[in-house]
Design a protein around this motif. Structure first.
Motif, mmCIF file in Angstrom:
data_model
loop_
_atom_site.group_PDB
_atom_site.id
_atom_site.type_symbol
_atom_site.label_atom_id
_atom_site.label_comp_id
_atom_site.label_asym_id
_atom_site.label_seq_id
_atom_site.Cartn_x
_atom_site.Cartn_y
_atom_site.Cartn_z
ATOM 1 N N TYR A 1 81.784 137.001 87.138
ATOM 2 C CA TYR A 1 80.857 136.269 87.999
ATOM 3 C C TYR A 1 81.558 135.093 88.679
ATOM 4 C CZ TYR A 1 76.684 133.727 89.455
ATOM 5 O OH TYR A 1 75.734 133.071 90.196
ATOM 6 N N PRO B 1 72.466 129.124 90.743
ATOM 7 C CA PRO B 1 72.029 130.491 91.029
ATOM 8 C C PRO B 1 71.757 131.337 89.780
ATOM 9 C CG PRO B 1 74.377 130.336 91.364
ATOM 10 C CD PRO B 1 73.893 128.942 91.021
ATOM 11 N N GLN C 1 68.473 133.359 89.370
ATOM 12 C CA GLN C 1 68.329 134.531 90.230
ATOM 13 C C GLN C 1 69.336 135.623 89.864
ATOM 14 O OE1 GLN C 1 68.874 131.334 91.827
ATOM 15 N NE2 GLN C 1 66.677 131.034 91.717
ATOM 16 N N ASP C 2 70.561 135.225 89.588
ATOM 17 C CA ASP C 2 71.623 136.197 89.340
ATOM 18 C C ASP C 2 71.575 136.811 87.945
ATOM 19 O OD1 ASP C 2 72.429 135.616 91.902
ATOM 20 O OD2 ASP C 2 74.086 134.329 91.293
ATOM 21 N N THR D 1 82.028 135.608 92.652
ATOM 22 C CA THR D 1 80.971 134.988 93.458
ATOM 23 C C THR D 1 81.303 133.584 93.932
ATOM 24 O OG1 THR D 1 79.749 134.145 91.539
ATOM 25 C CG2 THR D 1 79.158 136.345 92.332
#
Length: 111
Positions: free
Chosen positions: A21, A39, A42-43, A25
């Protein structure tokens, strides 16, 4: 039976997934913890919802967000070698509640 905590949920998610991740990202080689914690709901929705439940006694969702973000930051520090990051200082940026707060500044160590 093991108590469910932010730490146990992060261990379940695994350092490999967190490392991927971070490296896939976050484009910048230097980033702060808010780049992960903001985030995260959401992730990693299912994991985050479980964290909110585990910290239900902390009060409001805003209060729980703070607790969880702090615990994620602690996890990063304890697992920095496995995550291929190193702490290089502190930074001030907006947290997931939209407030400017101090957070750790990290550098990726794999290039």
């Amino acid at each position: 039976m093991t108590k469910i905590t932010t730490y146990t949920i992060l261990k379940e998610l695994g350092n490999e997934a967190l490392n991927k991740y971070i490296y896939e990202t976050i484009a910048e080689p230097i980033f702060d913890s808010h780049r992960i914690t903001n985030p995260f709901p959401q992730d990693f929705k299912c994991h985050y919802e479980r964290m909110l439940t585990a910290h239900s006694t902390e009060g409001s969702v805003e209060a729980r967000n703070i607790v969880i973000a702090n615990l994620i930051g602690i996890y990063l520090g304890r697992n920095k070698k496995a995550l291929n990051i190193r702490k290089i200082g502190n930074n001030v940026s907006k947290n997931m509640n939209g407030k400017e707060t101090q957070t750790s500044l990290w550098e990726k160590t794999l290039f």
